[in-house]
Enzyme design. Structure first.
Site, PDB file in Angstrom:
ATOM      1  N   ALA A  57      -5.305  -2.231   5.269  1.00  0.00           N
ATOM      2  CA  ALA A  57      -6.683  -1.804   5.543  1.00  0.00           C
ATOM      3  C   ALA A  57      -7.487  -1.892   4.262  1.00  0.00           C
ATOM      4  O   ALA A  57      -6.936  -1.884   3.159  1.00  0.00           O
ATOM      5  CB  ALA A  57      -6.706  -0.362   6.065  1.00  0.00           C
ATOM      6  N   GLY A  99       0.829  -1.211   0.000  1.00  0.00           N
ATOM      7  CA  GLY A  99       0.000   0.000   0.000  1.00  0.00           C
ATOM      8  C   GLY A  99       0.858   1.254   0.000  1.00  0.00           C
ATOM      9  O   GLY A  99       2.092   1.195   0.056  1.00  0.00           O
ATOM     10  N   GLN A 100       0.184   2.400  -0.057  1.00  0.00           N
ATOM     11  CA  GLN A 100       0.895   3.696  -0.093  1.00  0.00           C
ATOM     12  C   GLN A 100       1.867   3.846   1.064  1.00  0.00           C
ATOM     13  O   GLN A 100       3.034   4.167   0.895  1.00  0.00           O
ATOM     14  CB  GLN A 100      -0.098   4.852   0.057  1.00  0.00           C
ATOM     15  CG  GLN A 100      -1.016   5.135  -1.060  1.00  0.00           C
ATOM     16  CD  GLN A 100      -1.690   6.492  -0.839  1.00  0.00           C
ATOM     17  OE1 GLN A 100      -1.082   7.515  -1.107  1.00  0.00           O
ATOM     18  NE2 GLN A 100      -2.912   6.498  -0.360  1.00  0.00           N
ATOM     19  N   TYR A 129     -16.778   2.728   6.225  1.00  0.00           N
ATOM     20  CA  TYR A 129     -15.312   2.718   6.374  1.00  0.00           C
ATOM     21  C   TYR A 129     -14.904   3.275   7.738  1.00  0.00           C
ATOM     22  O   TYR A 129     -14.140   2.655   8.477  1.00  0.00           O
ATOM     23  CB  TYR A 129     -14.677   3.543   5.242  1.00  0.00           C
ATOM     24  CG  TYR A 129     -13.201   3.846   5.453  1.00  0.00           C
ATOM     25  CD1 TYR A 129     -12.231   2.861   5.293  1.00  0.00           C
ATOM     26  CD2 TYR A 129     -12.783   5.135   5.814  1.00  0.00           C
ATOM     27  CE1 TYR A 129     -10.885   3.149   5.493  1.00  0.00           C
ATOM     28  CE2 TYR A 129     -11.441   5.428   6.019  1.00  0.00           C
ATOM     29  CZ  TYR A 129     -10.500   4.437   5.854  1.00  0.00           C
ATOM     30  OH  TYR A 129      -9.173   4.726   6.070  1.00  0.00           O
ATOM     31  N   ASP A 135      -3.494 -13.040   5.053  1.00  0.00           N
ATOM     32  CA  ASP A 135      -4.699 -12.217   5.243  1.00  0.00           C
ATOM     33  C   ASP A 135      -4.748 -11.848   6.718  1.00  0.00           C
ATOM     34  O   ASP A 135      -4.734 -12.727   7.574  1.00  0.00           O
ATOM     35  CB  ASP A 135      -5.936 -13.017   4.819  1.00  0.00           C
ATOM     36  CG  ASP A 135      -7.192 -12.156   4.838  1.00  0.00           C
ATOM     37  OD1 ASP A 135      -7.369 -11.359   5.786  1.00  0.00           O
ATOM     38  OD2 ASP A 135      -7.991 -12.283   3.898  1.00  0.00           O
ATOM     39  N   ASP A 157      -9.018   9.819  10.249  1.00  0.00           N
ATOM     40  CA  ASP A 157      -9.835  10.971  10.638  1.00  0.00           C
ATOM     41  C   ASP A 157     -11.334  10.679  10.492  1.00  0.00           C
ATOM     42  O   ASP A 157     -12.157  11.347  11.103  1.00  0.00           O
ATOM     43  CB  ASP A 157      -9.453  12.195   9.787  1.00  0.00           C
ATOM     44  CG  ASP A 157      -9.503  11.926   8.289  1.00  0.00           C
ATOM     45  OD1 ASP A 157      -9.373  10.745   7.880  1.00  0.00           O
ATOM     46  OD2 ASP A 157      -9.650  12.889   7.505  1.00  0.00           O
TER      47      ASP A 157
HETATM   48  N1  LIG Z   1      -5.528   6.592   2.082  1.00  0.00           N
HETATM   49  C1  LIG Z   1      -5.977   7.549   2.898  1.00  0.00           C
HETATM   50  O1  LIG Z   1      -6.318   8.672   2.476  1.00  0.00           O
HETATM   51  C2  LIG Z   1      -6.065   7.306   4.370  1.00  0.00           C
HETATM   52  C3  LIG Z   1      -6.652   8.271   5.190  1.00  0.00           C
HETATM   53  C4  LIG Z   1      -6.710   8.041   6.577  1.00  0.00           C
HETATM   54  C5  LIG Z   1      -6.205   6.872   7.108  1.00  0.00           C
HETATM   55  N2  LIG Z   1      -5.664   5.929   6.281  1.00  0.00           N
HETATM   56  C6  LIG Z   1      -5.186   4.696   6.886  1.00  0.00           C
HETATM   57  O2  LIG Z   1      -3.789   4.591   6.629  1.00  0.00           O
HETATM   58  C7  LIG Z   1      -3.436   3.213   6.493  1.00  0.00           C
HETATM   59  C8  LIG Z   1      -2.650   3.006   5.211  1.00  0.00           C
HETATM   60  O3  LIG Z   1      -3.464   3.418   4.109  1.00  0.00           O
HETATM   61  P1  LIG Z   1      -2.944   3.361   2.611  1.00  0.00           P
HETATM   62  O4  LIG Z   1      -3.469   4.560   1.923  1.00  0.00           O
HETATM   63  O5  LIG Z   1      -1.475   3.053   2.585  1.00  0.00           O
HETATM   64  O6  LIG Z   1      -3.754   2.088   2.086  1.00  0.00           O
HETATM   65  P2  LIG Z   1      -3.643   1.335   0.673  1.00  0.00           P
HETATM   66  O7  LIG Z   1      -2.705   2.022  -0.237  1.00  0.00           O
HETATM   67  O8  LIG Z   1      -5.064   1.095   0.223  1.00  0.00           O
HETATM   68  O9  LIG Z   1      -3.000  -0.064   1.080  1.00  0.00           O
HETATM   69  C9  LIG Z   1      -3.651  -0.946   1.910  1.00  0.00           C
HETATM   70  C10 LIG Z   1      -2.920  -2.266   1.881  1.00  0.00           C
HETATM   71  O10 LIG Z   1      -3.648  -3.174   2.711  1.00  0.00           O
HETATM   72  C11 LIG Z   1      -3.700  -4.422   2.038  1.00  0.00           C
HETATM   73  N3  LIG Z   1      -4.851  -5.193   2.527  1.00  0.00           N
HETATM   74  C12 LIG Z   1      -6.170  -4.916   2.391  1.00  0.00           C
HETATM   75  N4  LIG Z   1      -6.907  -5.874   2.973  1.00  0.00           N
HETATM   76  C13 LIG Z   1      -6.036  -6.780   3.493  1.00  0.00           C
HETATM   77  C14 LIG Z   1      -6.179  -7.991   4.208  1.00  0.00           C
HETATM   78  N5  LIG Z   1      -7.397  -8.493   4.524  1.00  0.00           N
HETATM   79  N6  LIG Z   1      -5.056  -8.661   4.591  1.00  0.00           N
HETATM   80  C15 LIG Z   1      -3.835  -8.174   4.287  1.00  0.00           C
HETATM   81  N7  LIG Z   1      -3.632  -7.034   3.610  1.00  0.00           N
HETATM   82  C16 LIG Z   1      -4.721  -6.346   3.211  1.00  0.00           C
HETATM   83  C17 LIG Z   1      -3.829  -4.048   0.568  1.00  0.00           C
HETATM   84  O11 LIG Z   1      -3.509  -5.169  -0.204  1.00  0.00           O
HETATM   85  P3  LIG Z   1      -3.494  -5.110  -1.836  1.00  0.00           P
HETATM   86  O12 LIG Z   1      -2.130  -4.569  -2.169  1.00  0.00           O
HETATM   87  O13 LIG Z   1      -3.708  -6.522  -2.223  1.00  0.00           O
HETATM   88  O14 LIG Z   1      -4.616  -4.188  -2.237  1.00  0.00           O
HETATM   89  C18 LIG Z   1      -2.826  -2.896   0.492  1.00  0.00           C
HETATM   90  O15 LIG Z   1      -1.519  -3.381   0.287  1.00  0.00           O
HETATM   91  C19 LIG Z   1      -4.744   2.428   6.599  1.00  0.00           C
HETATM   92  O16 LIG Z   1      -4.928   2.002   7.927  1.00  0.00           O
HETATM   93  C20 LIG Z   1      -5.803   3.457   6.269  1.00  0.00           C
HETATM   94  O17 LIG Z   1      -7.068   3.139   6.858  1.00  0.00           O
HETATM   95  C21 LIG Z   1      -5.571   6.119   4.924  1.00  0.00           C
END
Ligand SMILES: NC(=O)c1ccc[n+]([C@@H]2O[C@H](COP(=O)([O-])OP(=O)(O)OC[C@H]3O[C@@H](n4cnc5c(N)ncnc54)[C@H](OP(=O)(O)O)[C@@H]3O)[C@@H](O)[C@H]2O)c1
Length: 296
Positions: A64, A17-18, A129, A42, A106
């Site tokens: 997530a 992920g990011q 979410y 998973d 947030d």
């Molecule tokens: N993005 C935002 O704007 C934002 C805002 C506030 C908080 N956050 C929080 O920040 C954190 C990181 O977010 P991010 O933007 O880096 O997320 P992201 O880019 O969507 O990456 C999420 C990662 O989680 C993996 N994943 C999803 N379900 C899974 C499961 N059941 N088992 C194992 N891995 C799983 C995904 O796998 P795949 O590679 O297979 O898809 C992906 O690699 C999260 O907790 C998110 O809720 C994000």
């Protein structure tokens, strides 16, 4: 406690992920980061999680379900990743006393507060979410005292889909872009979150046990999505990119399946006081992110 030869064994979930990718770029050389993909592990699978966590000195959960609108209909998938996954991780960590750094959002708040949210403000998510992430926070707190929950927001960077990349793509294609100007929040670079995870993780691994709990972690400063877009295009134009005309619209003009809080500005001063870590101004972090996407 550390693994062999003084190295620290870090189990990273969500490594594709990011934030997970950014974390792997900045993790110290003596942190042996294992980042099994979702296919290999998973996070909602209790048995698999237990085995993986038992070999770690620190667990960092960046995994997530983050598709905010799709979560309104894929409720089970959102709760599996955002509640059951963290719950399984926290239980496994509790078995061996392994600390867990966990990311939240947030969107646990409803956005009705005037002013920035602090950690002790009541949560009241307005989307599936947000509710699933809030349930994940609760599960972590219930199972594992040795946790640091970091709520972040509006995450962007060079990887995966995010607001910055969408603006750059659409800005190159269209004459005009309409962007919501009545939602307030804090743009946060994935690289800054990664940097904070390393700083906090290092202090926890160094023996710091008095600071477990929940913290806010965002880019410094606040804006609207429209303000974020305007800064993206101002910086992109200075780097020679073609930019569109930007039109401010209201949330009511851009209906989405999931509701978003009108105000999700987070006060991050507790993280600074306790862990001595503060994010750069969001405009400066944006410039650094653009270095990779649109070299000057
Ligand atoms: N993005 C935002 O704007 C934002 C805002 C506030 C908080 N956050 C929080 O920040 C954190 C990181 O977010 P991010 O933007 O880096 O997320 P992201 O880019 O969507 O990456 C999420 C990662 O989680 C993996 N994943 C999803 N379900 C899974 C499961 N059941 N088992 C194992 N891995 C799983 C995904 O796998 P795949 O590679 O297979 O898809 C992906 O690699 C999260 O907790 C998110 O809720 C994000």
């Amino acid at each position: 406690m550390t693994g062999t030869e003084g190295n620290v064994r870090v189990l990273l979930l969500g490594g594709a992920g990011q934030v997970g990718l950014a974390f792997q770029r900045v993790a110290p050389a003596d942190w042996l980061v294992t980042a099994p993909g979702r296919d290999a592990l998973d996070i909602a699978d209790d048995g698999a999680v237990q085995a993986a966590v038992s070999a770690a000195d620190l667990v960092v959960n960046c995994a997530a379900y983050t598709a905010v609108d799709k979560a309104e209909t894929e409720v089970d998938a959102a709760y599996a990743a955002n509640r059951d996954g963290p719950a399984a991780l926290a239980r496994a960590c509790a078995t061996g006393g392994t600390p867990l750094l966990h990311l939240s959002t947030d969107y646990v708040f409803d956005g009705s507060k005037i002013g920035a949210y602090v950690e002790t403000d009541p949560v009241a998510p307005v989307s599936v979410y947000g509710a699933s992430k809030e349930a994940g926070e609760q599960a972590v707190r219930a199972a594992l005292p040795a946790h640091v929950i970091l709520r972040t927001a509006w995450v962007y960077g060079p990887d995966r889909a995010n607001f910055l990349k969408t603006m750059l793509r659409l800005g190159a294609e269209r004459e005009e872009l309409r962007v919501v100007a009545d939602q307030h929040g804090c743009p946060t670079a994935a690289a800054d979150i990664a940097d904070a995870l390393v700083a906090v993780g290092a202090q926890v691994l160094g023996g710091r046990r008095d600071s477990f709990g929940t913290y806010h972690l965002c880019g410094t400063g606040a804006t609207t999505w429209h303000g974020f877009a305007a800064e993206i295009f101002a910086q992109a134009q200075a780097r020679g990119a073609r930019v569109p005309r930007l039109v401010a619209i209201d949330t009511a003009d851009y209906p989405t399946p999931a509701r978003r809080p009108a105000n999700s500005v987070l006060d991050c001063s507790l993280l600074e006081r306790v862990f001595d870590w503060r994010a750069p101004a969001w405009q400066d972090s944006l410039a650094r992110s653009l270095d990779g996407l649109l070299p000057a």
